[in-house]
Design a protein around this motif. Structure first.
Motif, PDB file in Angstrom:
ATOM      1  N   MET A   1       0.845  -1.194   0.000  1.00  0.00           N
ATOM      2  CA  MET A   1       0.000   0.000   0.000  1.00  0.00           C
ATOM      3  C   MET A   1       0.878   1.241   0.000  1.00  0.00           C
ATOM      4  SD  MET A   1      -3.270   0.457   0.082  1.00  0.00           S
ATOM      5  CE  MET A   1      -4.375   1.789   0.202  1.00  0.00           C
ATOM      6  N   SER A   2       0.408   2.305  -0.605  1.00  0.00           N
ATOM      7  CA  SER A   2       1.167   3.543  -0.720  1.00  0.00           C
ATOM      8  C   SER A   2       1.102   4.377   0.548  1.00  0.00           C
ATOM      9  CB  SER A   2       0.610   4.383  -1.868  1.00  0.00           C
ATOM     10  OG  SER A   2       0.790   3.715  -3.071  1.00  0.00           O
ATOM     11  N   LYS A   3       2.246   4.976   0.866  1.00  0.00           N
ATOM     12  CA  LYS A   3       2.294   5.924   1.971  1.00  0.00           C
ATOM     13  C   LYS A   3       2.098   7.315   1.385  1.00  0.00           C
ATOM     14  CE  LYS A   3       4.554   3.553   5.554  1.00  0.00           C
ATOM     15  NZ  LYS A   3       5.100   3.833   6.859  1.00  0.00           N
ATOM     16  N   VAL A   4       1.412   8.158   2.149  1.00  0.00           N
ATOM     17  CA  VAL A   4       1.100   9.502   1.681  1.00  0.00           C
ATOM     18  C   VAL A   4       1.308  10.515   2.806  1.00  0.00           C
ATOM     19  CG1 VAL A   4      -0.605   8.713  -0.016  1.00  0.00           C
ATOM     20  CG2 VAL A   4      -1.370   9.314   2.271  1.00  0.00           C
ATOM     21  N   PHE A   5       1.504  11.761   2.404  1.00  0.00           N
ATOM     22  CA  PHE A   5       1.438  12.861   3.351  1.00  0.00           C
ATOM     23  C   PHE A   5      -0.035  13.200   3.527  1.00  0.00           C
ATOM     24  CE2 PHE A   5       5.858  14.141   2.334  1.00  0.00           C
ATOM     25  CZ  PHE A   5       6.308  14.377   3.621  1.00  0.00           C
ATOM     26  N   TYR A   6      -0.375  13.638   4.712  1.00  0.00           N
ATOM     27  CA  TYR A   6      -1.716  14.121   5.009  1.00  0.00           C
ATOM     28  C   TYR A   6      -1.559  15.558   5.452  1.00  0.00           C
ATOM     29  CZ  TYR A   6      -6.002  14.823   7.708  1.00  0.00           C
ATOM     30  OH  TYR A   6      -7.176  15.323   8.197  1.00  0.00           O
ATOM     31  N   LEU A   7      -2.319  16.453   4.867  1.00  0.00           N
ATOM     32  CA  LEU A   7      -2.250  17.868   5.184  1.00  0.00           C
ATOM     33  C   LEU A   7      -3.642  18.365   5.527  1.00  0.00           C
ATOM     34  CD1 LEU A   7      -1.233  20.769   5.181  1.00  0.00           C
ATOM     35  CD2 LEU A   7      -1.328  20.718   2.698  1.00  0.00           C
ATOM     36  N   ASP A   8      -3.820  18.835   6.737  1.00  0.00           N
ATOM     37  CA  ASP A   8      -5.094  19.377   7.182  1.00  0.00           C
ATOM     38  C   ASP A   8      -4.970  20.896   7.228  1.00  0.00           C
ATOM     39  OD1 ASP A   8      -7.425  20.180   8.458  1.00  0.00           O
ATOM     40  OD2 ASP A   8      -7.395  18.523   9.873  1.00  0.00           O
ATOM     41  N   VAL A   9      -5.503  21.535   6.215  1.00  0.00           N
ATOM     42  CA  VAL A   9      -5.423  22.994   6.083  1.00  0.00           C
ATOM     43  C   VAL A   9      -6.075  23.694   7.270  1.00  0.00           C
ATOM     44  CG1 VAL A   9      -6.167  24.949   4.640  1.00  0.00           C
ATOM     45  CG2 VAL A   9      -5.281  22.891   3.582  1.00  0.00           C
ATOM     46  N   THR A  10      -7.077  23.074   7.877  1.00  0.00           N
ATOM     47  CA  THR A  10      -7.778  23.707   8.993  1.00  0.00           C
ATOM     48  C   THR A  10      -6.918  23.767  10.255  1.00  0.00           C
ATOM     49  OG1 THR A  10      -8.773  21.631   9.761  1.00  0.00           O
ATOM     50  CG2 THR A  10     -10.003  22.917   8.130  1.00  0.00           C
ATOM     51  N   ARG A  11      -5.862  22.965  10.323  1.00  0.00           N
ATOM     52  CA  ARG A  11      -5.028  22.930  11.517  1.00  0.00           C
ATOM     53  C   ARG A  11      -3.740  23.747  11.388  1.00  0.00           C
ATOM     54  NH1 ARG A  11      -5.436  18.707  15.451  1.00  0.00           N
ATOM     55  NH2 ARG A  11      -7.427  17.677  15.248  1.00  0.00           N
ATOM     56  N   CYS A  12      -3.279  24.002  10.181  1.00  0.00           N
ATOM     57  CA  CYS A  12      -2.009  24.703  10.004  1.00  0.00           C
ATOM     58  C   CYS A  12      -2.117  26.132  10.538  1.00  0.00           C
ATOM     59  CB  CYS A  12      -1.602  24.724   8.529  1.00  0.00           C
ATOM     60  SG  CYS A  12       0.016  25.508   8.253  1.00  0.00           S
ATOM     61  N   THR A  13      -1.176  26.504  11.413  1.00  0.00           N
ATOM     62  CA  THR A  13      -1.184  27.831  12.032  1.00  0.00           C
ATOM     63  C   THR A  13      -0.164  28.776  11.414  1.00  0.00           C
ATOM     64  OG1 THR A  13       0.421  27.159  13.697  1.00  0.00           O
ATOM     65  CG2 THR A  13      -1.930  26.864  14.253  1.00  0.00           C
ATOM     66  N   SER A  14       0.503  28.332  10.366  1.00  0.00           N
ATOM     67  CA  SER A  14       1.522  29.123   9.688  1.00  0.00           C
ATOM     68  C   SER A  14       2.713  29.430  10.595  1.00  0.00           C
ATOM     69  CB  SER A  14       0.932  30.421   9.119  1.00  0.00           C
ATOM     70  OG  SER A  14       1.876  31.067   8.307  1.00  0.00           O
ATOM     71  N   CYS A  15       3.023  28.512  11.505  1.00  0.00           N
ATOM     72  CA  CYS A  15       4.154  28.731  12.417  1.00  0.00           C
ATOM     73  C   CYS A  15       5.495  28.500  11.720  1.00  0.00           C
ATOM     74  CB  CYS A  15       4.038  27.813  13.633  1.00  0.00           C
ATOM     75  SG  CYS A  15       4.323  26.063  13.287  1.00  0.00           S
TER      76      CYS A  15
END
Length: 173
Positions: A1-15
């Protein structure tokens, strides 16, 4: 199975801690960049390691290649600095290193993965906006968080899973 990055735009605080971790891991050159959108959301931009790879197709020296089924990387000694890959990338995730005159992009911290560790950006993200794992696990995570989960069609069936807020209309509202 493929591994992927997961990005949750609602959580990113731009730190930008992911940028710092990547820069530390890659000898002063970050391969992830945080882009603020509509002053409401921030999106870490990194290589999606697409299934369909226009960057590989346009590279005249085969410097860009599939390292593993899940990882696309650049052999800098083969790169001639033509920058065709930067034009071909649908995500703007390949950048040109003017100092060394070669293209650079995220390699998912291949050295760390080989040691059984997560990519540096994922380990450092205190907001848990970034994750890395099997595709089905990341889909379950998106489902639990209750947001829209999308893959960009140019990436094929794997790459980076991105979640966006259900209420977001693209206008910051």
């Amino acid at each position: 199975m493929s591994k992927v990055f997961y990005l949750d735009v609602t959580r990113c605080t731009s730190c930008r801690s992911c940028e710092v971790a990547c820069e530390r891991e890659h000898h002063g050159r970050p391969n992830i960049f945080v882009q603020v959108i509509d002053e409401s959301y921030a999106v870490p931009i990194n290589c999606r390691h697409c299934e369909e790879t226009p960057c590989i197709e346009v590279c005249p020296t085969q410097a860009i290649h599939r390292e593993t089924p899940d990882i696309v990387s650049i052999a800098s000694m083969k790169c001639i600095g033509c920058q065709l890959c930067t034009l071909a990338c649908p995500f703007g995730a390949i950048w040109f290193d003017k100092l060394n005159k070669v293209a650079r992009k995220c390699d998912r911290c291949l050295d760390r993965l080989e040691r059984g560790e997560e990519p540096a950006c994922v380990t450092t993200c205190s907001a848990r906006a970034l994750a890395y794992g099997e595709m089905h696990e990341m889909m379950e995570l998106a489902e639990r968080r209750g947001e829209h989960a999308i893959f960009h069609r140019s990436s094929g069936t794997f790459g980076t899973l991105v979640t966006i807020p259900r209420k977001w209309n693209g206008k910051g509202e």
